[in-house]
Design a protein around this motif. Structure first.
Motif, mmCIF file in Angstrom:
data_model
loop_
_atom_site.group_PDB
_atom_site.id
_atom_site.type_symbol
_atom_site.label_atom_id
_atom_site.label_comp_id
_atom_site.label_asym_id
_atom_site.label_seq_id
_atom_site.Cartn_x
_atom_site.Cartn_y
_atom_site.Cartn_z
ATOM 1 N N ALA A 117 6.074 12.700 4.312
ATOM 2 C CA ALA A 117 7.491 13.082 4.282
ATOM 3 C C ALA A 117 8.313 12.082 3.464
ATOM 4 O O ALA A 117 9.384 12.425 2.969
ATOM 5 C CB ALA A 117 8.046 13.173 5.701
ATOM 6 N N GLY A 118 7.824 10.858 3.340
ATOM 7 C CA GLY A 118 8.537 9.834 2.589
ATOM 8 C C GLY A 118 9.529 9.086 3.458
ATOM 9 O O GLY A 118 10.081 9.642 4.404
ATOM 10 N N CYS B 44 0.380 6.718 11.386
ATOM 11 C CA CYS B 44 1.606 5.936 11.517
ATOM 12 C C CYS B 44 2.294 6.292 12.830
ATOM 13 O O CYS B 44 2.464 7.467 13.149
ATOM 14 C CB CYS B 44 2.528 6.228 10.334
ATOM 15 N N LEU B 45 2.660 5.254 13.582
ATOM 16 C CA LEU B 45 3.472 5.440 14.782
ATOM 17 C C LEU B 45 4.865 4.925 14.490
ATOM 18 O O LEU B 45 5.041 3.988 13.698
ATOM 19 C CB LEU B 45 2.900 4.656 15.966
ATOM 20 N N VAL C 283 0.819 -1.213 0.000
ATOM 21 C CA VAL C 283 0.000 0.000 0.000
ATOM 22 C C VAL C 283 0.855 1.266 0.000
ATOM 23 O O VAL C 283 0.492 2.262 -0.606
ATOM 24 C CB VAL C 283 -0.949 -0.005 1.215
ATOM 25 N N LEU C 284 1.998 1.208 0.683
ATOM 26 C CA LEU C 284 2.870 2.380 0.816
ATOM 27 C C LEU C 284 4.269 2.021 0.323
ATOM 28 O O LEU C 284 5.095 1.504 1.080
ATOM 29 C CB LEU C 284 2.931 2.841 2.272
ATOM 30 N N GLU C 285 4.507 2.304 -0.918
ATOM 31 C CA GLU C 285 5.788 1.957 -1.536
ATOM 32 C C GLU C 285 6.951 2.618 -0.792
ATOM 33 O O GLU C 285 6.904 3.798 -0.453
ATOM 34 C CB GLU C 285 5.793 2.400 -2.999
ATOM 35 N N GLY C 286 7.976 1.821 -0.513
ATOM 36 C CA GLY C 286 9.179 2.315 0.126
ATOM 37 C C GLY C 286 9.188 2.240 1.643
ATOM 38 O O GLY C 286 10.233 2.377 2.268
ATOM 39 N N SER D 39 13.345 15.085 13.664
ATOM 40 C CA SER D 39 12.889 15.196 12.276
ATOM 41 C C SER D 39 11.541 15.906 12.236
ATOM 42 O O SER D 39 10.700 15.691 13.120
ATOM 43 C CB SER D 39 12.751 13.795 11.674
ATOM 44 N N ARG D 40 11.329 16.696 11.214
ATOM 45 C CA ARG D 40 10.041 17.388 11.071
ATOM 46 C C ARG D 40 8.914 16.405 10.795
ATOM 47 O O ARG D 40 7.763 16.725 10.988
ATOM 48 C CB ARG D 40 10.127 18.427 9.966
#
Length: 184
Positions: A106-107, A78-79, A51-54, A89-90
């Motif tokens: 943010a990726g 997401c935790l 579902v979420l590549e990478g 990190s932002r």
């Protein structure tokens, strides 16, 4: 009532709502206007990377999506666990200790050095102003401290009895309360 952000809500056996039967919910926000949390022990069979590549390599075992609750199942929360000594990190917002929410927009590359593991929840659990407090008062939820490993537990199906057993005494006995045979 003081903020319960970062605490666990453990469903008491008297809670008959099928959305929350034997669940452990981590509250990621608790304010006068209401509360928001995610169910930590409802894994799906859908791999995060499908579902979420990478994001798969950052996903904590078992590396699948989790059902965070009955509200807005098309959304994702997401935790993640902050990497010790990493710069802030932002894309990471602390909730309790090293655990915080992760901004999926943010990726994964932007967060790879900031977090050691993530868990992605579809949907969430939400309560309007005063609703959660009423449910706690009625005995539907046990409010317990989270341990750092709870949100990313490698055996999420065992989380409900594990959290109860570690309390000792009568709470530990609740971990052995039989499941409702009508649910099977």
């Amino acid at each position: 009532m003081a903020s319960l952000t970062g605490q666990l809500l453990v469903a008491a056996p008297v809670l008959k709502d099928p959305n929350f039967d034997r669940t452990v919910v981590m509250l990621v926000a608790h304010e006068p206007g209401g509360a928001l949390g995610v169910v930590l022990n409802r894994a799906t069979e859908v791999p995060v990377g499908e579902v979420l590549e990478g994001w798969q390599e950052l996903a904590a075992a078992p590396g699948v999506l989790f059902e965070g609750g009955p509200m807005k199942p098309e959304s994702a929360i997401c935790l993640g666990r902050a990497r010790p000594g990493a710069r802030r990190s932002r894309g990471f917002q602390p909730v309790a200790g090293q655990i915080g929410t992760v901004d999926l927009s943010a990726g994964p590359d932007a967060l790879r050095d900031a977090v050691t593991g993530i868990r992605v929840f579809t949907g969430y659990s939400g309560w309007s102003a005063g609703q959660l407090e009423e449910e706690i008062e009625s005995g539907s939820w046990l409010v317990l401290d989270a341990l750092p490993g709870d949100p990313l537990a490698p055996r999420p199906d065992d989380l409900w009895p594990t959290v109860l057993r570690r309390q000792g005494g009568m709470m530990a006995a609740v971990a052995h309360f039989p499941a409702d045979p009508a649910d099977n």
